[in-house]
Design a protein around this motif. Sequence first.
Motif, PDB file in Angstrom:
ATOM      1  N   GLY A 109     -90.601 -73.068 -11.689  1.00 26.54           N
ATOM      2  CA  GLY A 109     -90.372 -71.937 -11.269  1.00 26.54           C
ATOM      3  C   GLY A 109     -92.042 -70.759 -11.565  1.00 26.54           C
ATOM      4  N   LYS A 110     -92.558 -71.115 -12.221  1.00 31.82           N
ATOM      5  CA  LYS A 110     -94.028 -70.405 -12.273  1.00 31.82           C
ATOM      6  C   LYS A 110     -95.421 -71.188 -11.341  1.00 31.82           C
ATOM      7  CE  LYS A 110     -98.059 -69.070 -15.228  1.00 31.82           C
ATOM      8  NZ  LYS A 110     -97.772 -68.921 -16.902  1.00 31.82           N
ATOM      9  N   TYR A 111     -94.991 -71.953 -11.312  1.00 31.13           N
ATOM     10  CA  TYR A 111     -96.126 -72.609 -10.104  1.00 31.13           C
ATOM     11  C   TYR A 111     -95.647 -73.219  -8.815  1.00 31.13           C
ATOM     12  CZ  TYR A 111     -98.754 -73.127 -14.249  1.00 31.13           C
ATOM     13  OH  TYR A 111     -99.236 -72.081 -15.475  1.00 31.13           O
ATOM     14  N   ILE A 112     -93.810 -73.217  -8.251  1.00 31.31           N
ATOM     15  CA  ILE A 112     -93.491 -73.291  -7.064  1.00 31.31           C
ATOM     16  C   ILE A 112     -92.959 -72.847  -6.801  1.00 31.31           C
ATOM     17  CG2 ILE A 112     -92.165 -75.324  -5.882  1.00 31.31           C
ATOM     18  CD1 ILE A 112     -92.844 -77.447  -8.386  1.00 31.31           C
ATOM     19  N   LEU A 113     -92.533 -72.010  -7.568  1.00 34.12           N
ATOM     20  CA  LEU A 113     -91.121 -70.515  -6.456  1.00 34.12           C
ATOM     21  C   LEU A 113     -91.823 -69.720  -7.075  1.00 34.12           C
ATOM     22  CD1 LEU A 113     -87.964 -71.974  -7.973  1.00 34.12           C
ATOM     23  CD2 LEU A 113     -88.591 -71.775  -6.160  1.00 34.12           C
ATOM     24  N   ARG A 114     -93.381 -69.926  -8.049  1.00 33.78           N
ATOM     25  CA  ARG A 114     -94.159 -68.735  -8.021  1.00 33.78           C
ATOM     26  C   ARG A 114     -93.801 -67.592  -8.375  1.00 33.78           C
ATOM     27  NH1 ARG A 114     -99.686 -70.561  -7.247  1.00 33.78           N
ATOM     28  NH2 ARG A 114    -100.012 -72.343  -5.851  1.00 33.78           N
ATOM     29  N   ILE A 115     -93.045 -67.495  -9.488  1.00 32.61           N
ATOM     30  CA  ILE A 115     -91.941 -66.511 -10.054  1.00 32.61           C
ATOM     31  C   ILE A 115     -93.232 -65.898 -10.946  1.00 32.61           C
ATOM     32  CG2 ILE A 115     -90.448 -65.579 -11.233  1.00 32.61           C
ATOM     33  CD1 ILE A 115     -89.010 -67.644 -10.751  1.00 32.61           C
ATOM     34  N   LYS A 116     -94.156 -64.138 -10.544  1.00 36.84           N
ATOM     35  CA  LYS A 116     -94.951 -63.670 -11.106  1.00 36.84           C
ATOM     36  C   LYS A 116     -94.711 -63.069 -12.388  1.00 36.84           C
ATOM     37  CE  LYS A 116     -98.204 -62.957  -7.566  1.00 36.84           C
ATOM     38  NZ  LYS A 116     -98.617 -61.805  -6.014  1.00 36.84           N
TER      39      LYS A 116
END
Length: 221
Positions: A135-142
């Motif tokens: 979520g954080k590093y691939i989907l870039r959920i900030k």
Amino acid sequence: MDEIRIFLIFFIAYIYGSIHPTAIITKKIIGVDLNKIGSKKLGLSNFTTFMGKKWSLILLPYELLIKGTIPMIIFQKYNFEISIIITTSLIIIIGHCWSIFNNFNGGRGILTGSGMLLIIAPKILFISLLLVIIGKYILRIKDSAILILFVLILLPVWSLIFQSQYEILLFSILFPLVTILKRVSSNSLIKINKKSSFKKVLINRFIFDRDIRNRNKWKNQ
């Protein structure tokens, strides 16, 4: 195990969970009350905002290992019943969320609960961490609050898939519920104004873990 001993274990667990070094350190070193500034939480995020990231090297192991993992290791070593272990774990998290030493304010118990899962359900913890990374590093959920909510909601699903013991399934349900309840109740009363309604604030707290959607405005208000 007799009732008095069980009560004593539960009482100590609550006191143990209620200890927040974040509140103690910020008050002693920079004279700041985390309950009143920033996100108004006693968690690691608000703490490092004012103390700096280097302090997370001290606090992260405490929340994760000392408060979460070590009690589980001790309980297993002395062959406590799984029902006692799970109940005590939840009480520690409740103490963390509603600390008797901080006017019943506290953090969210995410790291502490994760430390417990490391011992009682490592597969579930591994998948949860994998989802956080994706979520954080691939989907870039900030917004980490949204990501954490998603991961918490899925905990019971993984318990069912892995056919976990009933008590672990119960923990995977109650741990997220306690955390979500803490989100919604927060550490402050809901303030109603022209721009916000009671319902809107509750929804924001549930999804974003704050009263308003804008994270920067919330931290700087």
